[in-house]
Design a protein around this motif. Sequence first.
Motif, PDB file in Angstrom:
ATOM      1  N   SER A   1      13.534  -1.212   2.222  1.00 52.14           N
ATOM      2  CA  SER A   1      12.544  -2.069   1.573  1.00 52.14           C
ATOM      3  C   SER A   1      11.460  -1.241   0.903  1.00 52.14           C
ATOM      4  O   SER A   1      10.999  -1.580  -0.188  1.00 52.14           O
ATOM      5  N   ILE A   2      11.057  -0.133   1.515  1.00 54.51           N
ATOM      6  CA  ILE A   2      10.066   0.750   0.885  1.00 54.51           C
ATOM      7  C   ILE A   2      10.660   1.391  -0.360  1.00 54.51           C
ATOM      8  O   ILE A   2       9.998   1.488  -1.395  1.00 54.51           O
ATOM      9  N   ALA A   3      11.925   1.810  -0.295  1.00 53.49           N
ATOM     10  CA  ALA A   3      12.574   2.429  -1.455  1.00 53.49           C
ATOM     11  C   ALA A   3      12.665   1.444  -2.618  1.00 53.49           C
ATOM     12  O   ALA A   3      12.344   1.793  -3.767  1.00 53.49           O
ATOM     13  N   PHE A   4      13.085   0.207  -2.346  1.00 49.05           N
ATOM     14  CA  PHE A   4      13.156  -0.800  -3.401  1.00 49.05           C
ATOM     15  C   PHE A   4      11.767  -1.102  -3.955  1.00 49.05           C
ATOM     16  O   PHE A   4      11.595  -1.281  -5.160  1.00 49.05           O
ATOM     17  N   ALA A   5      10.772  -1.165  -3.099  1.00 50.96           N
ATOM     18  CA  ALA A   5       9.412  -1.445  -3.552  1.00 50.96           C
ATOM     19  C   ALA A   5       8.872  -0.315  -4.419  1.00 50.96           C
ATOM     20  O   ALA A   5       8.206  -0.560  -5.422  1.00 50.96           O
ATOM     21  N   VAL A   6       9.171   0.929  -4.063  1.00 54.55           N
ATOM     22  CA  VAL A   6       8.722   2.067  -4.867  1.00 54.55           C
ATOM     23  C   VAL A   6       9.406   2.052  -6.225  1.00 54.55           C
ATOM     24  O   VAL A   6       8.760   2.265  -7.265  1.00 54.55           O
ATOM     25  N   ILE A   7      10.698   1.791  -6.253  1.00 54.32           N
ATOM     26  CA  ILE A   7      11.423   1.715  -7.528  1.00 54.32           C
ATOM     27  C   ILE A   7      10.836   0.601  -8.396  1.00 54.32           C
ATOM     28  O   ILE A   7      10.602   0.785  -9.592  1.00 54.32           O
ATOM     29  N   GLY A   8      10.583  -0.534  -7.789  1.00 52.59           N
ATOM     30  CA  GLY A   8       9.981  -1.643  -8.533  1.00 52.59           C
ATOM     31  C   GLY A   8       8.593  -1.310  -9.042  1.00 52.59           C
ATOM     32  O   GLY A   8       8.235  -1.658 -10.177  1.00 52.59           O
ATOM     33  N   ALA A   9       7.791  -0.618  -8.242  1.00 54.34           N
ATOM     34  CA  ALA A   9       6.444  -0.240  -8.669  1.00 54.34           C
ATOM     35  C   ALA A   9       6.492   0.776  -9.805  1.00 54.34           C
ATOM     36  O   ALA A   9       5.674   0.723 -10.728  1.00 54.34           O
ATOM     37  N   ILE A  10       7.450   1.692  -9.781  1.00 57.25           N
ATOM     38  CA  ILE A  10       7.597   2.660 -10.868  1.00 57.25           C
ATOM     39  C   ILE A  10       8.003   1.940 -12.158  1.00 57.25           C
ATOM     40  O   ILE A  10       7.495   2.247 -13.236  1.00 57.25           O
ATOM     41  N   VAL A  11       8.882   0.967 -12.039  1.00 54.83           N
ATOM     42  CA  VAL A  11       9.261   0.171 -13.216  1.00 54.83           C
ATOM     43  C   VAL A  11       8.031  -0.543 -13.771  1.00 54.83           C
ATOM     44  O   VAL A  11       7.802  -0.564 -14.989  1.00 54.83           O
ATOM     45  N   LEU A  12       7.211  -1.115 -12.892  1.00 55.08           N
ATOM     46  CA  LEU A  12       6.003  -1.789 -13.347  1.00 55.08           C
ATOM     47  C   LEU A  12       5.027  -0.821 -14.002  1.00 55.08           C
ATOM     48  O   LEU A  12       4.394  -1.155 -15.007  1.00 55.08           O
TER      49      LEU A  12
ATOM     50  N   LEU B   1       0.834  -1.205   0.000  1.00 55.98           N
ATOM     51  CA  LEU B   1       0.000   0.000   0.000  1.00 55.98           C
ATOM     52  C   LEU B   1       0.867   1.254   0.000  1.00 55.98           C
ATOM     53  O   LEU B   1       0.632   2.180  -0.782  1.00 55.98           O
ATOM     54  N   ILE B   2       1.870   1.276   0.851  1.00 59.17           N
ATOM     55  CA  ILE B   2       2.761   2.432   0.929  1.00 59.17           C
ATOM     56  C   ILE B   2       3.516   2.620  -0.383  1.00 59.17           C
ATOM     57  O   ILE B   2       3.556   3.717  -0.951  1.00 59.17           O
ATOM     58  N   ALA B   3       4.126   1.549  -0.884  1.00 59.41           N
ATOM     59  CA  ALA B   3       4.931   1.647  -2.108  1.00 59.41           C
ATOM     60  C   ALA B   3       4.075   1.991  -3.313  1.00 59.41           C
ATOM     61  O   ALA B   3       4.468   2.817  -4.148  1.00 59.41           O
ATOM     62  N   GLY B   4       2.905   1.384  -3.443  1.00 60.56           N
ATOM     63  CA  GLY B   4       2.035   1.667  -4.574  1.00 60.56           C
ATOM     64  C   GLY B   4       1.550   3.109  -4.575  1.00 60.56           C
ATOM     65  O   GLY B   4       1.515   3.764  -5.624  1.00 60.56           O
ATOM     66  N   ALA B   5       1.190   3.622  -3.402  1.00 57.89           N
ATOM     67  CA  ALA B   5       0.721   5.007  -3.307  1.00 57.89           C
ATOM     68  C   ALA B   5       1.839   5.993  -3.640  1.00 57.89           C
ATOM     69  O   ALA B   5       1.618   6.973  -4.362  1.00 57.89           O
ATOM     70  N   ILE B   6       3.041   5.730  -3.142  1.00 57.91           N
ATOM     71  CA  ILE B   6       4.172   6.623  -3.431  1.00 57.91           C
ATOM     72  C   ILE B   6       4.519   6.575  -4.917  1.00 57.91           C
ATOM     73  O   ILE B   6       4.768   7.604  -5.541  1.00 57.91           O
ATOM     74  N   ALA B   7       4.525   5.365  -5.505  1.00 62.45           N
ATOM     75  CA  ALA B   7       4.865   5.230  -6.922  1.00 62.45           C
ATOM     76  C   ALA B   7       3.850   5.949  -7.800  1.00 62.45           C
ATOM     77  O   ALA B   7       4.218   6.625  -8.758  1.00 62.45           O
ATOM     78  N   LYS B   8       2.552   5.821  -7.475  1.00 55.67           N
ATOM     79  CA  LYS B   8       1.531   6.507  -8.267  1.00 55.67           C
ATOM     80  C   LYS B   8       1.639   8.023  -8.118  1.00 55.67           C
ATOM     81  O   LYS B   8       1.330   8.758  -9.039  1.00 55.67           O
ATOM     82  N   ALA B   9       2.067   8.485  -6.953  1.00 63.97           N
ATOM     83  CA  ALA B   9       2.227   9.928  -6.740  1.00 63.97           C
ATOM     84  C   ALA B   9       3.446  10.468  -7.497  1.00 63.97           C
ATOM     85  O   ALA B   9       3.422  11.595  -7.982  1.00 63.97           O
ATOM     86  N   ILE B  10       4.495   9.669  -7.606  1.00 60.51           N
ATOM     87  CA  ILE B  10       5.723  10.103  -8.269  1.00 60.51           C
ATOM     88  C   ILE B  10       5.601  10.006  -9.784  1.00 60.51           C
ATOM     89  O   ILE B  10       6.029  10.909 -10.497  1.00 60.51           O
TER      90      ILE B  10
END
Length: 90
Positions: A67-78, A12-21
């Motif tokens: 772990s949040i940083a890696f998850a956000v980077i991965g979500a942005i790639v996706l 939830l945290i990573a997906g929300a941050i990735a969508k915001a970025i």
Amino acid sequence: MGNIIAWIVLGLIAGAIAKAIYPGTQGGGFLATTGLGILGALVGGYLGNMFLGTSGGASVGALSIPSIAFAVIGAIVLLFVWGLLTQRAA
């Protein structure tokens, strides 16, 4: 049971941050954002292990800054790959 909850919170945290970025508009609600973050954690953990040689990373599911940083980077790639796949021909 605690690991599943940690994965959901991390997603939830990573997906929300990735969508915001990430620029532009992406569809999807709460479940899509959480799923994006969870898959992003897997992708980010893999990329972190491949490029940095870190063991674990986001793939452990721990709620930490790396772990949040890696998850956000991965979500942005996706998000980027999903945008390429669903792009309409002009």
